[in-house]
Design a protein around this motif. Structure first.
Motif, short mmCIF file in Angstrom:
data_model
loop_
_atom_site.label_atom_id
_atom_site.label_comp_id
_atom_site.label_asym_id
_atom_site.label_seq_id
_atom_site.Cartn_x
_atom_site.Cartn_y
_atom_site.Cartn_z
N ILE A 90 0.84 -1.21 0.00
CA ILE A 90 0.00 0.00 0.00
C ILE A 90 0.87 1.25 0.00
CG2 ILE A 90 -1.81 1.24 1.22
CD1 ILE A 90 -2.75 -1.38 2.32
N ALA A 91 1.97 1.22 0.76
CA ALA A 91 2.87 2.38 0.78
C ALA A 91 3.42 2.65 -0.62
CB ALA A 91 4.02 2.13 1.76
N ILE A 136 1.21 4.67 -2.58
CA ILE A 136 1.12 6.07 -2.17
C ILE A 136 2.33 6.87 -2.64
CG2 ILE A 136 1.16 7.57 -0.15
CD1 ILE A 136 -0.49 5.54 1.31
N LYS A 137 3.46 6.21 -2.73
CA LYS A 137 4.72 6.93 -2.99
C LYS A 137 4.68 7.67 -4.30
CE LYS A 137 7.78 4.16 -0.26
NZ LYS A 137 8.72 3.08 -0.21
N GLY A 138 5.24 8.84 -4.27
CA GLY A 138 5.44 9.59 -5.50
C GLY A 138 4.16 10.20 -6.04
N LYS A 139 3.08 10.17 -5.29
CA LYS A 139 1.84 10.74 -5.82
C LYS A 139 1.51 12.03 -5.09
CE LYS A 139 -0.70 6.84 -7.65
NZ LYS A 139 -0.09 5.59 -7.24
N THR A 140 0.78 12.88 -5.79
CA THR A 140 0.28 14.07 -5.11
C THR A 140 -0.94 13.68 -4.28
OG1 THR A 140 -1.35 14.63 -6.79
CG2 THR A 140 0.90 15.40 -7.15
N PRO A 141 -1.31 14.51 -3.35
CA PRO A 141 -2.48 14.19 -2.51
C PRO A 141 -3.72 13.90 -3.34
CG PRO A 141 -1.34 16.06 -1.61
CD PRO A 141 -0.63 15.73 -2.88
N ILE A 171 -3.47 10.49 -4.72
CA ILE A 171 -3.65 9.49 -3.67
C ILE A 171 -5.14 9.32 -3.40
CG2 ILE A 171 -3.22 8.92 -1.26
CD1 ILE A 171 -0.65 10.43 -1.41
N ARG A 172 -5.83 10.47 -3.32
CA ARG A 172 -7.26 10.39 -3.03
C ARG A 172 -7.98 9.63 -4.11
NH1 ARG A 172 -7.56 16.11 -2.35
NH2 ARG A 172 -6.59 16.57 -0.36
N LYS A 173 -7.60 9.91 -5.35
CA LYS A 173 -8.26 9.25 -6.47
C LYS A 173 -8.00 7.75 -6.46
CE LYS A 173 -9.07 10.85 -11.06
NZ LYS A 173 -8.38 11.00 -12.32
N THR A 174 -6.74 7.40 -6.26
CA THR A 174 -6.39 5.97 -6.29
C THR A 174 -7.08 5.20 -5.19
OG1 THR A 174 -4.21 6.71 -6.98
CG2 THR A 174 -4.44 4.39 -6.41
N LEU A 175 -7.08 5.79 -4.00
CA LEU A 175 -7.64 5.05 -2.88
C LEU A 175 -9.09 5.38 -2.62
CD1 LEU A 175 -4.63 5.29 -0.42
CD2 LEU A 175 -5.19 3.47 -2.02
N GLY A 176 -9.65 6.25 -3.44
CA GLY A 176 -11.07 6.52 -3.30
C GLY A 176 -11.44 7.25 -2.03
N ILE A 177 -10.58 8.15 -1.60
CA ILE A 177 -10.90 8.90 -0.38
C ILE A 177 -11.69 10.13 -0.77
CG2 ILE A 177 -9.89 10.16 1.54
CD1 ILE A 177 -7.48 8.34 1.24
#
Lengths: 598, 178
Positions: free
Chosen positions: B140-141, B144-149, B152-158
């Protein structure tokens, strides 16, 4: 990869592995492995935040790069809080800065930047200063506030030892932010809120809970009323300095009440207050009659642009004395007259020991009153600044010599646009002062109006060892500069001439001969030419460190060659901004030798 | 759903190893695994120590792990378990397979959907299986690495910051102010 292919591969893998698991796949009919292309898939729901915090924290432990951690902090508040509770064992850029200055300063602050900065810090307990400036126009973008109260909650929870909080132009914050600061910053000593929404409620909470509050500066808050001042009087016992600006709901009554009831206030500054008419409520102040004189510890009183402030005689009415007043500023307060000023300064028997005074747009009705004021402060005054001060209609033609008295400590005088009063005032200075060090005159009376000015000026310069002279006026000529040079001689260290279109540079020989110890020379907007500078620098200046020639139309590139050839061993900085005939190329050639500003 | 074929507690394997039965939270599945594999989990190890020898008759119930996740976890454990049978030497002995083989297995192992991955994290955390926890968290880390917030939100659906529950909490905290 097409999903079907992956499914087949997985199943094949399962069958290979199931031999280890023996009964697993036989007994669990419902086991199904999912698709394996998770990298590109976007989930509709927010599953990760259903994990327990310990698990999310464990994931973050595998994210080591400080930038990645900052990105995580900016995703949502839950993540930011988890990250803050982990102590990173590396130093991010903020940590290095913070080791030297325990302050967190952000311009164009918004939630994301703040979260990232806080998470990046190593030792949050060391941070004592928080300084957030928002872009005034960019506070709300597309209907979404960029800096919110949650951010304030986040940063004040993470940095528990904040002593100073400064919020400028944070219009997207609400009163909640003030309440959050009140409850999370018990050690708060300094609070500055400019154009940020705070109301009585928030400010009262700050007063109640931040018991160490010493400095409070509130400006541009439309909803602060007298209730806040009452809360301050009741709870903020350690308050030393209060600055209020543009709070239209606070009137003269409220200020008077504050002064009466807050004995230890050291500094009071009011800017742009009481812009309307205000009336003293006599009934309320009647309780003052029961008391004898109230002595207050106020040492700095600064009143700027408060037109509605009626005569300071109200202090007379309340019998408040400021025995310790040291610094006084009355700037553009039409309602304050010389009577109020005299009351502030005590009486001849027992004057206040004032150190600095600044009067802007102050009107003396009579010359006698002006001299009385001067005599009240003459024994202790060190700095006098007057801007656009004038006498009323009674212009005296002579000076009553009996009134003049010694003014031993006066070191700095600045008079700006006081043409009518300058001659008489400087006459007094000539008689009373011997320790003057800095003289600044902007706006000189014309020759016809003040015939003795040159004489007075040379007298003053001659009998005081003046080190810094600044002159700016249409009426100044080369002759005046020669007088300055000859009267000051070797004592002069800094000479500033600005905006004097009638000065042609013929003073250079006198300046060169008389003032050998010049350290800083500024000739801005003067009709002086390269040749004259060469004459000036003929024997060089051993102490000269800074030479400013801004906006001089006759100066060309040759000036740099001239300076290069002269004996100027200590010259460090040259300023040639806005000189139309100086080119960038010439400046670049000499950049290695001096620091040239262009 | 049938019970496991040899689900009697002390049934031996062909190699004569001791086995342990683990039961999922909804009681829907029982797994019989090698002791060495099961003992990769510190939680199971503690449960066995506390319960004594006769608890393994009924199987150890793991209340926080469902069947599907337990199956996957045990898949990992079986692969990573050491070859030797004695429990005390379990940590010191090298795993049965080679290093490279294991790495390949691990990479394939975590190619699952996000829901399963999160369940694995929770299970590894509860069962205290260090290797599995590191593997899943690292996966999971890496996402997350190397992504903008925003990414990250888009990928993890937050979605967004304050949920309604948190708003309520804030209001309750500040109740004295109202």
């Amino acid at each position: 990869m097409p999903p079907n292919l992956i499914e087949i591969v997985c199943m094949a893998g399962n069958m290979r592995q199931s031999s280890c698991l023996r009964t697993a796949y036989e007994s669990c009919n419902n086991v199904r492995l999912g698709y394996s292309n998770y990298q590109s898939r976007i989930l509709p729901q927010d599953l990760i935040n259903e994990l327990p915090e310990a698990c999310i924290a464990e994931i973050f432990r595998h994210v080591e790069n400080p930038e990645d951690r900052q990105s995580c902090a900016s995703v949502c508040w839950r993540w930011a809080n988890i990250l803050v509770s982990q102590r990173p064992n590396f130093w991010g850029p903020f940590s290095v800065h913070q080791a030297v200055h325990p302050c967190l300063h952000l311009s164009n602050a918004d939630d994301i930047k703040l979260a990232a900065a806080v998470v990046d810090m190593c030792a949050r307990d060391v941070v004592t200063d928080l300084d957030l400036h928002c872009a005034p126009c960019g506070a709300v973008v597309d209907g979404v506030p960029r800096l919110t109260d949650s951010a304030i909650r986040f940063v004040t929870s993470a940095c528990r030892n904040l002593k100073s909080v400064c919020l400028v132009d944070c219009v997207s914050l609400t009163d909640k932010a003030a309440r959050i600061i009140a409850s999370n910053c018990p050690a708060l000593e300094n609070l500055v809120m400019l154009q940020s929404s705070i109301s009585d409620d928030g400010l009262s909470q700050v007063a109640k809970q931040c018991r160490n509050l010493k400095f409070l500066h509130i400006e541009g808050c439309l909803s602060i009323t007298e209730a806040s001042l009452r809360a301050l009087v009741q709870y903020a016992k350690r308050l030393e300095s209060l600055t209020l600006g543009s709070c239209p709901q606070i009137g003269q009554d409220a200020i008077l009440s504050l002064l009466m009831n807050q004995p230890y206030l050291g500094k009071l500054e009011l800017k742009g207050m009481m812009t309307g008419e205000s009336h003293i409520n006599f009934a309320r102040q009647s309780s003052a009659l029961h008391q004898l004189c109230l002595f207050r510890q106020l040492s700095s009183l600064i009143l700027v642009k408060c037109p509605g402030l009626r005569n300071l005689g109200m202090l007379n009415f309340a019998r408040i004395h400021f025995r310790l007043l040291r610094h006084l500023v009355i700037d553009d307060c039409r309602g304050v007259t010389e009577l109020g000023l005299k009351w502030l300064l005590g009486n001849a028997m027992n004057p206040t020991k004032l150190k600095t005074i600044k009067l802007v747009r102050f009107l003396f009705f009579t010359y006698k009153a002006a001299i009385e004021v001067m005599s009240l402060i003459s024994s202790t005054i060190e700095s006098m600044i007057m801007d656009s001060c004038d006498f009323g209609m009674m212009m005296p033609h002579y000076l009553d010599e009996a009134v003049a008295c010694e003014c031993p400590k006066l070191k700095v005088i600045s008079m700006e646009h006081c043409e009518r009063t300058m001659e008489l005032f400087l006459l007094w200075v000539n008689m009373a002062c011997r320790g003057l060090k800095k003289l600044r005159l902007v706006g000189f009376p014309a020759r016809g109006q003040a015939s003795h000015m040159e004489h007075i000026l040379s007298g003053i310069l001659h009998s005081n060892g003046i080190t810094k002279v600044e002159l700016q006026s249409y009426h100044l000529t080369d002759r005046h500069v020669c007088i300055v040079a000859q009267s000051c001689q070797g004592a002069l260290q800094e000479l500033i001439l600005g905006e004097c279109p009638n000065i042609r540079g013929n003073f250079v020989v006198h300046l060169r001969e008389s003032c050998r110890n010049l350290i800083k020379l500024t000739l801005n907007h003067i009709q002086i030419s390269d040749v004259q500078i060469r004459i000036l620098m003929l024997v060089g200046f051993h102490q000269l460190e800074e030479f400013n020639l801004m906006e001089c139309p006759l100066i060309t590139d040759r000036i740099l060659a001239i300076l290069h050839a002269s004996t100027l061993p200590n010259l460090k900085r040259i300023n040639l901004s806005d000189c139309p005939n100086v080119t960038q190329e010439a400046v670049d050639i000499y950049q290695r030798r001096w620091e040239i500003e262009y | 759903m049938a019970a496991a074929a040899d689900s009697s507690g002390d049934g031996g394997t062909s190699s004569g190893e001791k086995t342990i039965v683990l039961v999922s939270s909804d009681n829907s599945a029982r797994f019989e695994v090698r002791e060495a594999a099961a003992l990769l989990s510190q939680t199971v190890r503690r449960m066995i120590d506390e319960a004594g020898a006769d608890a393994s008759g009924d199987g150890i119930t793991l209340p926080d792990v469902d069947a599907k996740t337990l199956a996957k976890v045990l898949e990992y454990c079986n692969k990573h378990a050491p070859a030797s049978s004695s429990s005390s030497a379990a940590e010191a002995a090298p795993p049965a397979e080679g290093e490279e083989d294991l790495e390949r297995f691990d990479r394939e192992f975590v190619r699952v959907d996000m829901g399963t991955l999160y369940s694995l994290v929770t299970a590894a955390s509860y069962l205290k299986i260090e290797g599995l926890l590191n593997l899943t968290c690292q996966t999971i880390a890496d996402m997350i690495k190397g992504k903008t917030p925003e990414q990250i939100r888009k990928t993890l659906g937050i979605t967004s910051e304050f949920t309604p529950e948190e708003e309520d909490e804030v209001r309750r905290e500040n109740a004295w102010a109202f």
